[in-house]
Design a protein around this motif. Structure first.
Motif, short mmCIF file in Angstrom:
data_model
loop_
_atom_site.label_atom_id
_atom_site.label_comp_id
_atom_site.label_asym_id
_atom_site.label_seq_id
_atom_site.Cartn_x
_atom_site.Cartn_y
_atom_site.Cartn_z
N TRP A 11 19.52 11.22 20.74
CA TRP A 11 18.12 11.48 21.03
C TRP A 11 17.95 12.97 21.13
O TRP A 11 18.90 13.71 21.23
CB TRP A 11 17.67 10.76 22.30
CG TRP A 11 18.54 11.09 23.47
CD1 TRP A 11 18.42 12.15 24.29
CD2 TRP A 11 19.69 10.38 23.91
NE1 TRP A 11 19.40 12.17 25.22
CE2 TRP A 11 20.20 11.07 25.01
CE3 TRP A 11 20.34 9.24 23.48
CZ2 TRP A 11 21.32 10.65 25.69
CZ3 TRP A 11 21.44 8.83 24.17
CH2 TRP A 11 21.92 9.52 25.25
N GLY A 13 15.78 15.26 23.35
CA GLY A 13 14.89 15.89 24.30
C GLY A 13 15.59 16.32 25.56
O GLY A 13 16.56 15.69 25.99
N GLU A 19 19.31 16.12 29.73
CA GLU A 19 18.94 15.43 28.51
C GLU A 19 18.23 14.12 28.83
O GLU A 19 18.54 13.46 29.81
CB GLU A 19 20.18 15.17 27.66
CG GLU A 19 20.78 16.43 27.11
CD GLU A 19 21.89 16.14 26.12
OE1 GLU A 19 22.02 14.97 25.71
OE2 GLU A 19 22.60 17.07 25.78
N LEU A 20 17.28 13.79 27.98
CA LEU A 20 16.55 12.54 28.15
C LEU A 20 17.25 11.42 27.39
O LEU A 20 17.80 11.64 26.32
CB LEU A 20 15.12 12.67 27.61
CG LEU A 20 14.20 13.63 28.31
CD1 LEU A 20 12.89 13.69 27.57
CD2 LEU A 20 13.98 13.22 29.73
N GLU A 25 12.61 9.23 26.19
CA GLU A 25 12.03 9.89 25.02
C GLU A 25 10.94 9.01 24.40
O GLU A 25 9.89 9.51 24.00
CB GLU A 25 13.13 10.17 24.00
CG GLU A 25 12.68 10.99 22.82
CD GLU A 25 12.40 12.43 23.18
OE1 GLU A 25 11.61 13.06 22.46
OE2 GLU A 25 12.96 12.93 24.16
N ARG A 28 7.80 9.25 26.49
CA ARG A 28 7.09 10.51 26.29
C ARG A 28 6.32 10.49 24.97
O ARG A 28 5.20 11.00 24.89
CB ARG A 28 8.05 11.68 26.35
CG ARG A 28 8.60 11.91 27.75
CD ARG A 28 9.66 12.97 27.78
NE ARG A 28 9.17 14.29 27.52
CZ ARG A 28 8.65 15.09 28.44
NH1 ARG A 28 8.55 14.68 29.68
NH2 ARG A 28 8.25 16.30 28.11
N GLN A 155 9.05 21.33 24.14
CA GLN A 155 9.62 20.08 24.60
C GLN A 155 9.11 18.89 23.81
O GLN A 155 9.81 17.92 23.64
CB GLN A 155 9.30 19.86 26.08
CG GLN A 155 10.10 20.72 26.99
CD GLN A 155 9.74 20.42 28.44
OE1 GLN A 155 8.86 19.63 28.71
NE2 GLN A 155 10.43 21.06 29.34
N TRP A 156 7.91 18.92 23.38
CA TRP A 156 7.37 17.77 22.68
C TRP A 156 7.15 18.12 21.24
O TRP A 156 6.85 17.45 20.40
CB TRP A 156 6.10 17.27 23.34
CG TRP A 156 5.07 18.30 23.55
CD1 TRP A 156 4.99 19.18 24.58
CD2 TRP A 156 3.96 18.59 22.71
NE1 TRP A 156 3.91 19.97 24.41
CE2 TRP A 156 3.25 19.63 23.29
CE3 TRP A 156 3.51 18.06 21.53
CZ2 TRP A 156 2.12 20.17 22.71
CZ3 TRP A 156 2.37 18.57 20.96
CH2 TRP A 156 1.69 19.63 21.57
#
Length: 156
Positions: A11, A13, A19-20, A25, A28, A155-156
């Motif tokens: 993943w 993020g 870390e996500l 993720e 989000r 981030q996104w």
């Protein structure tokens, strides 16, 4: 030196250096899609208040300026305030005050235009509905994506 597949996470993020996982993720991304949809609904209300045949006046589009400048005090306060552990600071409180003034002005502008008969009251209602949806969308964005201490747009 070859390519190492085990160095790349599945993943992509991070929030605050952590870390996500795939579930976070996905949440989000779905939040971003929901916020985009609600922003489109709010702008549709605004455009209907301007472009319907009965109304046909585009003065309410000036509330777009309020949409753009409403997060600026928060950005400045976040950048200037160094002590993030404090529950409150004078700079942050001043930013909230200015943001509140901007939001109230965005709601007052179409009411004043309707009161002086520049736009019709139906158009005023549509613009006020659009304001409510857009400002709730902006607030939702900061609640969902502004939690980390090192918040950045990447981030996104």
């Amino acid at each position: 030196m070859g390519w190492r597949q085990d160095c790349v996470p599945e993943w992509g993020g991070t929030v605050g250096g952590a870390e996500l996982g795939p579930a976070e993720e996905e949440l989000r991304v779905s939040a971003l899609v929901a916020l985009s949809f609600s922003g489109a609904i709010g702008l549709t209300f605004l455009m209907l208040g301007c472009a319907l045949e009965d109304y046909g006046v585009y003065w309410p589009l000036f509330v777009l300026i309020f949409y753009v400048i409403s997060p600026i005090p928060y950005f400045i306060a976040k950048r200037v305030t160094y002590d993030s552990d404090a529950t409150s600071s004078a700079c942050r409180e001043l930013a909230y005050f200015f943001t509140t003034g901007i939001v109230v002005s965005a709601f007052g502008f179409p009411v004043i235009l309707a009161r002086v008969a520049v736009i019709k009251w139906g158009a005023c209602g549509l613009v006020l509905a659009g304001n409510a949806v857009i400002f709730l969308t902006i607030q939702g964005f900061f609640l969902v994506f502004g939690r980390g201490d090192d918040f950045s747009w990447e981030q996104w």
